[in-house]
Design an enzyme around this catalytic site. Structure first.
Site, mmCIF file in Angstrom:
data_model
loop_
_atom_site.group_PDB
_atom_site.id
_atom_site.type_symbol
_atom_site.label_atom_id
_atom_site.label_comp_id
_atom_site.label_asym_id
_atom_site.label_seq_id
_atom_site.Cartn_x
_atom_site.Cartn_y
_atom_site.Cartn_z
ATOM 1 N N ASP A 200 -29.616 66.290 100.955
ATOM 2 C CA ASP A 200 -28.162 66.444 100.920
ATOM 3 C C ASP A 200 -27.504 65.430 101.854
ATOM 4 O O ASP A 200 -28.166 64.799 102.684
ATOM 5 C CB ASP A 200 -27.800 67.868 101.355
ATOM 6 C CG ASP A 200 -26.479 68.351 100.776
ATOM 7 O OD1 ASP A 200 -25.766 67.559 100.142
ATOM 8 O OD2 ASP A 200 -26.177 69.548 100.958
ATOM 9 N N ASP A 252 -19.136 70.311 95.604
ATOM 10 C CA ASP A 252 -19.653 71.616 95.207
ATOM 11 C C ASP A 252 -18.813 72.255 94.104
ATOM 12 O O ASP A 252 -17.578 72.151 94.094
ATOM 13 C CB ASP A 252 -19.704 72.554 96.406
ATOM 14 C CG ASP A 252 -20.751 72.142 97.424
ATOM 15 O OD1 ASP A 252 -21.537 71.216 97.132
ATOM 16 O OD2 ASP A 252 -20.788 72.758 98.513
#
Length: 703
Positions: A200, A252
């Site tokens: 990430d 997201d």
């Protein structure tokens, strides 16, 4: 000279004489993983910042008991917040790697991975780039080397992006200890049994980190699916494609609008979060291919309307993910699945669309109306229509010409499975707000597939519409440089020489030659003389030696003038009726006809018994004697090869021909072999050679 080389040599002569072509596909990760998009579950959406051993085991149990594993959902991925932190960031082990919080995972990560593996599932893990501040403060050694953390940390640079404990220094990639540190971390993960790694906080400044992790995962010797997150810049799309198996195209999908801490709890998402993916899916479409996929983020389906989107919107959500060939990683609570949502997630027709190895492109984007299409290897078109609005019905329409062929088509509704009969020239549906319609359109015999240039992969050129007479929504105007070009993906029902038609305009008096290549064959230069005006379009034939399935057709300008304007490439119809033979109509020994896995042609497929010698025998006719190409369509949902012998008229034509795993029983693919036929009737027999039996067989075809 063997038959394969003889055929290749003969084809080269034909292609050169016709002014033909050859090209390599865009570079992709060659780690052999994610040939089809990953499917499974991830902890972030529902579990969020509070993962623990019991929760992970409960979700793994539910993935199996719900039947999702049986449909291909195999990964159980532990996301962020499994680590232990103090005031200086992540606490570390003796080699500077993150410590796992023993209060949350008392048995350790390896024990959890073992539990997941024992259920037939695969285990995923999470990391971000860099080295923890605590490792540098303690100056921990780099495992297996004489280097220490202070040697490899760039403490003068800005710190890496991190969403949990922060305090991650960048690594000095000029120092050999930096790669050794990442290698040690990857080695630890491999020893624990990690099958999937999400890194990430990736952005344009972390390419060196992604390269290092790619090397590190490979050197472990363990197959580890490599995923990048999140909101990666499209400017580096070719780099992400080269290094990884998937990459997040946006931030997201979660709305963080729930009532709990940090916006946790239901709802998990909103319709606006879903619809924002339509634009990114269209922009990123050219970069998706087997081995590397555009990741639209987790699927927010499973727990009914409390997810934050209604049933129509959830079906549209899954439809877009399936059309885009995005990984299907569930974000819901699998222990509380609603029957309606479980039925959505286990719809094999939808799973087959996602697993067909093709990312759809957008044809219509008008207000709330969107239409997407893709062409599968068997020649069928999958078409998705959407009303993305939040109020009011809307009629969404497309013509078959827009989709990519002419003539009529047999239409099947893929959400319901209902046959809608023969539709003459296009398709239309009146949709509720947030509703979708997903169909399979099988063109009637004699159709021609049109590949619009504006929908192909373009290098140093732009889509324009300022000269009249083009087809589709525009044409491609190349930059005036050598090397500007275009790559079409032409799909063929079976292998053989075909005559393609290319339409172009050249408004100058100067020839604009381009090299043309097909499937990596030797490039041949083709002249594109002046046509008298930029609105004067001319069609020219191009001979192509096509393989069954997808083919690359690439054209590159060879002079500083660039190429002509290109409008479209027409691909001729599939082989004439009579050259295809359905497996369910053949003579079967130790096997049965079934229809429980979507994506087959005809009325079913043959599931062979798991014994050596199980077989299917076809009777085929050939007008003349000679060498033909036998193409076999099959699916192998296991992880092991299922080789078969191919016998023609009792003589072995191909011994132990491989039928490798395709990723799922709904993921159909084709393989070919040369065979020698006599004039008239012939027998073609496929015989299993191992105790695993053969793959599921759909049909064979001959050219």
């Amino acid at each position: 000279m063997n038959l394969t080389r003889l055929r290749a040599a003969a084809a080269a002569v034909i292609l050169a004489a016709a002014g033909l072509v050859a090209a390599s596909p865009a570079a992709a990760s060659d780690n052999g993983l994610s040939i089809r998009p990953a499917m499974g579950w991830s902890s972030w959406s529902f579990v969020r910042r509070w993962p623990d051993e019991a929760k992970m085991k409960a979700q793994a149990d539910a993935l199996v008991s719900s039947g999702l594993l049986a449909k291909g959902y195999v990964y159980v991925n532990l996301d962020d917040f499994y680590q232990k932190c103090d005031a200086n960031g992540f606490m570390v082990d003796g080699f500077g790697r993150w410590q796992v919080d023993a209060a949350k995972f008392p048995s350790g990560i390896k024990a959890l991975a073992d539990y997941v593996h024992a259920k037939g599932l695969k285990f995923g893990f999470y990391v971000t780039p860099g080295i923890a501040k605590n490792a540098v403060t303690r100056n921990t050694p780099v495992e297996g080397t004489g280097y220490r953390a202070a040697d490899i940390a760039d403490t003068a640079a800005s710190m890496h992006k991190n969403y949990n404990c922060k305090n991650m220094y960048r690594l000095k990639w000029s120092h050999p200890g930096a790669q050794a540190f990442v290698n040690s971390w990857a080695g630890q993960m491999a020893a624990w049994g990690v099958d999937y790694l999400k890194i990430d906080g990736v952005d344009a400044t972390t390419i060196a980190d992604v390269e290092a992790w790619d090397k590190a995962l490979r050197q472990t010797g363990r197959p580890i699916n490599f995923a990048l997150s999140n909101n990666l810049p499209i400017a580096q799309a070719a780099t992400w494609k080269r290094l990884a198996n998937s990459w997040r195209t946006q931030g997201d999908v979660e709305c963080y609008c729930g009532p709990g801490p940090n916006g946790s709890g239901y709802p998990l998402t909103t319709w606006a979060k879903i619809t924002s993916r339509f634009g990114s899916a269209a922009s990123w479409q050219p970069y998706a291919a087997p081995g590397g996929w555009n990741d639209l983020d987790s699927l927010q389906i499973g727990n009914g309307d409390q997810m934050g989107i209604n049933a129509d919107q959830r079906r549209s959500h899954l439809t877009l993910w399936a059309m885009a060939a995005s990984p299907l990683l569930l974000g819901s609570d699998l222990t509380a699945l609603t029957p309606a949502d479980l039925a959505m997630l286990t719809n094999e027709r939808l799973i087959a669309v996602n697993q067909d190895g093709v990312a759809a492109d957008r044809m219509v984007n008008s207000g709330v109306n969107q239409v997407w299409r893709k062409r599968e290897s068997n020649g069928d078109y999958i078409v998705a229509l959407f009303n993305t609005g939040t109020s009011g019905n809307s009629t969404v329409s497309t013509t078959w010409s827009q989709v990519g062929f002419t003539g009529a088509a047999e239409v099947t509704n893929l959400w319901s499975g209902a046959a809608e009969g023969t539709v003459a020239s296009g398709y239309s549906a009146t949709l509720r707000p947030g509703e979708t319609r997903l169909i399979r359109a099988r063109p009637a015999a004699g159709t021609v597939t049109r590949l619009e240039a504006e929908q192909a992969a373009i290098t140093q050129g732009a889509v324009e519409s300022n000269h009249a007479g083009y087809s589709g929504t525009g044409f491609v105007n190349f930059d005036n440089v050598a090397g500007s070009g275009i790559e079409f993906t032409a799909r063929a029902a079976q292998a053989g020489i075909a005559t393609l038609t290319l339409r172009y305009a050249n408004g100058t008096a100067v020839n604009r030659p381009m090299s043309v290549s097909v499937n990596g064959g030797p490039p041949v230069t083709r002249d594109f003389a002046g046509t008298g005006g930029w609105s004067t379009w001319v069609s020219v034939p191009i001979a192509a030696d096509l393989e069954a399935g997808a083919n690359s057709v690439e054209l590159l300008a060879t002079t500083a003038n660039g190429g002509p304007n290109l409008d479209y490439l027409d691909v001729p119809a599939p082989a004439a009726p009579g050259s295809e033979y359905q497996a369910e109509d053949a003579t079967i020994a130790q096997g049965v006809v079934e229809s429980d896995h979507a994506g087959f042609t005809g009325t079913g497929f043959v599931n062979l018994d798991n014994v050596p010698g199980s077989s299917v025998e076809f009777t085929v006719n050939s007008a003349t004697a000679g060498t033909k190409t036998l193409t076999i369509r099959f699916a192998n949902g296991t992880t092991a090869g299922r080789p078969m012998d191919v016998l023609v008229n009792g003589t072995l034509a191909a011994g132990g021909k491989p039928f490798d795993p395709t990723g799922a029983w709904t993921a159909w693919t084709e393989t070919s072999a040369p065979v020698t036929l006599q004039a008239g009737a012939n027998t073609v027999r496929l015989v299993s050679t191992t105790a695993n039996g053969g793959p599921n067989l759909d049909r064979i075809s001959l050219n």
